[in-house]
Design a protein around this motif. Structure first.
Motif, PDB file in Angstrom:
ATOM      1  N   ARG A 136      49.953  35.949  95.890  1.00 13.24           N
ATOM      2  CA  ARG A 136      48.532  35.573  95.841  1.00 13.24           C
ATOM      3  C   ARG A 136      47.794  35.854  97.153  1.00 13.24           C
ATOM      4  N   GLN A 143      40.518  36.660  90.334  1.00 14.87           N
ATOM      5  CA  GLN A 143      41.542  36.554  89.313  1.00 14.87           C
ATOM      6  C   GLN A 143      40.919  36.530  87.922  1.00 14.87           C
ATOM      7  N   ASP A 154      47.842  29.184  88.122  1.00 14.99           N
ATOM      8  CA  ASP A 154      47.422  28.633  89.403  1.00 14.99           C
ATOM      9  C   ASP A 154      46.204  29.384  89.904  1.00 14.99           C
ATOM     10  N   GLY A 155      45.228  28.650  90.399  1.00 18.23           N
ATOM     11  CA  GLY A 155      44.030  29.257  90.953  1.00 18.23           C
ATOM     12  C   GLY A 155      42.938  29.461  89.918  1.00 18.23           C
ATOM     13  N   PRO A 156      41.691  29.522  90.372  1.00 15.93           N
ATOM     14  CA  PRO A 156      40.560  29.732  89.461  1.00 15.93           C
ATOM     15  C   PRO A 156      40.565  31.142  88.888  1.00 15.93           C
ATOM     16  N   SER A 157      40.098  31.264  87.648  1.00 17.32           N
ATOM     17  CA  SER A 157      40.083  32.556  86.963  1.00 17.32           C
ATOM     18  C   SER A 157      38.778  32.745  86.216  1.00 17.32           C
TER      19      SER A 157
END
Length: 353
Positions: free
Chosen positions: A132, A138, A150-153
């Protein structure tokens, strides 16, 4: 826009088809596109006449070398799956030391295809951190995937365009239930065999065609014999293009309970083929609200079998479902819409660097 796609692969399954179709749509809209990875022959067939350069990327090292060579000329590097993300981090680290011309890698956009966080096993957290590190933006292929990773998309759903503008009516199709997927444990092809057995259609002259290959093929052949449907099941192996099968089959069965979206389901929608699917994952986003018979409790072979039997004996209902599904696919899941939405993500990533 100069776009460099990368996937560490020498195969041609769902992710590679996704990359090839997106690259084709982008090239047709005027982008300059290079694709690293994937089996060259089926990738080229999917790309058609689109002016896309194909570069081998069977190993992480090969992807790194391709990124070092072509990365400095790209406006955006678009990676698919964790290994390609790791390759982008390595290439970005090496480029100032070995690169000519522009000495930094373009912004990296990652598409998440599966509903799980990065990294597995003992070294999972380390791999995830490396993967990442260079990602500026993303994309998730469905809301289901976006909620799990995991993480904003940004959700950008895949597009598909059938080669035909028409499809056969139900009374012109063969009495065949089709399964099209890798024969791996997470796909739960065993549930499809059990549903076909529960439907009773084998005794009525129907056949189950299984297109795909994988580690479970032998066990699935044995299961078909145990269920006494072996003579009504054909294991066709890996096929690069299943459109012809979808044009002849009457119903498709999609049993996977953790599908990120379901590219084979999307293809079936475009080919006018009704789909009985697990009421889970991305299937809900594709099929929800079209007809109650299509979505059934995950891994409930009896319920899926009843749905198959209902549709087998209701050709008019199959035609109505086919028309509604095709209309939804054309409205919501077109290659041009995917390319436009992806371009917005690219420009946001460029603006943030």
């Amino acid at each position: 826009m100069r776009v460099l796609h990368a996937v560490r692969s020498d195969g041609f399954a769902g992710v590679e088809r996704h990359v090839a179709r997106l690259a084709r749509a982008q090239a047709e809209q005027g982008d300059q596109v290079v694709v690293v990875g994937g089996d060259a022959a089926p990738m080229a067939r999917t790309l058609g006449a689109a002016p896309v350069r194909l570069v081998p990327g069977a190993t992480t090292r090969a992807v790194v070398l391709a990124l070092l060579r072509f990365g400095p000329e790209a406006d955006v590097v678009h990676v698919h799956m964790t290994a390609a993300e790791v390759a982008a981090t390595v290439a970005a680290t090496l480029l100032p030391l070995v690169g000519a011309g522009r000495r930094r890698l373009a912004p990296v956009v990652a598409t998440r295809h599966f509903a799980r966080p990065r990294g597995t096993g003992r070294l999972g957290p380390v791999v995830a951190a490396v993967a990442r590190r260079r990602v500026s933006a993303q994309i998730a292929i469905s809301t289901y995937v976006a909620d799990a990773v995991d993480g904003p998309s940004v959700v950008v759903r895949p597009g598909f365009e059938s080669a035909s503008t028409t499809f056969p009516r139900s009374d012109e199709r063969d009495p065949v239930v089709l399964v099209a997927q890798r024969l791996e444990p997470e796909k739960r092809t065993d549930a499809a065999l059990c549903a076909f057995h529960a439907s009773g259609l084998a005794a009525q002259g129907w056949r189950l065609d299984v297109a795909g290959d994988g580690s479970e093929r032998g066990a699935l052949v044995d299961l078909a014999e145990e269920l006494d449907v072996g003579t009504s099941v054909r294991f066709l192996g890996r096929l690069d293009d299943v459109d012809a099968l979808m044009g002849r089959a009457s119903v498709m069965l999609a049993p996977c309970p953790v599908e990120g979206l379901g590219l084979s389901v999307l293809e079936a929608m475009a080919n006018g083929l009704p789909v009985v699917a697990a009421d889970a994952g991305g299937h809900v986003e594709l099929l929800g609200g079209i007809d109650d018979v299509l979505l059934n409790p995950p891994l409930d072979a009896a319920a899926a079998g009843r749905a198959l039997a209902v549709l087998a004996h209701a050709p008019g209902r199959r035609d109505a479902i086919a028309a509604a599904a095709r209309s939804r696919q054309e409205d919501r899941f077109s290659p041009s819409a995917q390319a436009i939405a992806t371009d917005r993500v690219y420009r946001a990533a460029l603006g943030s660097t």
